[in-house]
Design a protein around this motif. Structure first.
Motif: not given
Ligand code: GLU
Length: 306
Positions: A16-22, A52-54, A218-220, A222-224, A236-238, A240-242
């Motif tokens: 799993f990962r938690f991926a916030p942007s600082p 860290l999605e920076d 881009s986010y797209h 980098s995340v994949v 596991v994420r919100g 809003d990213l569905f």
């Molecule tokens: N970095 C994104 C955010 O903070 C989350 C991206 C993800 O979990 O795929 O909303």
């Protein structure tokens, strides 16, 4: 760019990962996501990673990265290994973009933001059809730079004009083929509806931007790339990213990456029914902690019970 199960590291455990942007302090929305990641990883005997999605160096700050680590420790969310910082991996994103470019699935786009909006408004005025938007509500790109000849592209690049890179959506869907398009789905284990397969609808994003003019990814993308390189099995994420997941499934397929399982969770809303955000004045975990709330209070506030 594919990886094998052998590359996945020790055992076949879930990752799993938690991926916030600082780019700000964590708020209750982040707390829900981090706690769900931790709880589900724990229940499944899996590992949790911190990323860290920076990529946006303008908006991200070292002080926020430090605060994220500190807030997560306070919440008792622990992760395995060193946090992955996306800003240290631009070469990996570059090679994914190169792989798409080699198959002519991306094109340089010289349009400014203003030009993109103006072209979309002009098209709507000319056709009388309201301008189509992507699932985030942004106007769809009308394809101005997709039509440029290769000589014109080369000329503009030689002039040093800054270019973004966009996915040629029609070419990408063609490249995955009819059978590939039918199997563009994901396993969704999000709140409520039980486990199910969701058909991906990447075309809703049009010629999505895969590298910005000012950021070479881009986010797209980098995340994949990161989910694949880190062997992530469960995202596991919100919610809003569905819809973004539809585009992520297409990119994963084009790049030969495996499909993680997805769990899009409910969002924490403010009194006005909006997703929490710093700009709308959501209190940070720091503020709540300073007011004397405990990690157990935070759990309750995000609806996870005691
Ligand atoms: N970095 C994104 C955010 O903070 C989350 C991206 C993800 O979990 O795929 O909303």
């Amino acid at each position: 760019m594919g990886r094998t199960d052998h590359d996945r590291g020790s055992g076949d455990g879930r990752v799993f990962r938690f991926a916030p942007s600082p780019n700000g302090l964590l708020h209750l929305g982040h707390a829900l996501s981090a706690l769900l990641n931790r709880d589900i990883a724990r229940a499944e005997g899996g590992r949790l990673l911190l990323r860290l999605e920076d990529i946006d160096r303008e908006r991200c700050r070292e002080a926020f990265a430090t605060a994220i680590v500190d807030d997560l420790r306070w919440l008792d969310v622990a992760w395995t290994g060193t946090p992955r910082r996306q800003s240290e991996h631009f070469a990996a994103y570059r090679s994914a973009l190169d792989a798409l470019a080699a198959r002519r699935l991306v094109f340089p786009c010289f349009c400014t933001r203003g030009a993109v909006l103006a072209a979309s408004a002009a098209k709507a005025a000319a056709t009388g059809v309201p301008r189509p938007t992507d699932p985030d509500g942004a106007p769809l790109y009308v394809g101005t730079c997709r039509q440029l000849s290769s000589a014109e592209r080369a000329r503009r690049i030689a002039e040093g004009r800054p270019a973004a890179l966009r996915l040629d959506m029609a070419a990408a869907l063609e490249a995955v083929g009819a059978e590939g398009r039918r199997s563009l789905r994901w396993r969704e284990c999000g709140d409520g509806a039980g486990e199910r397969d969701v058909p991906a609808e990447p075309a809703a994003w049009g010629d999505a931007m895969l590298a910005r003019r000012d950021v070479p990814t881009s986010y797209h993308v980098s995340v994949v790339v990161d989910d694949a390189l880190q062997g992530v099995t469960d995202v596991v994420r919100g919610r809003d990213l569905f819809h973004a997941t539809g585009l992520h499934r297409l990119l994963q397929t084009l790049l030969g990456f495996p499909a993680p399982r997805y769990h899009h969770h409910r969002l924490v809303l403010d009194a006005g029914g909006h997703k929490l955000s710093k700009s709308r004045g959501a209190p940070s975990l720091r503020d709540l902690r300073r007011e004397g709330l405990s990690p157990a209070d935070i759990r309750r506030l995000v609806g996870l019970g005691g």
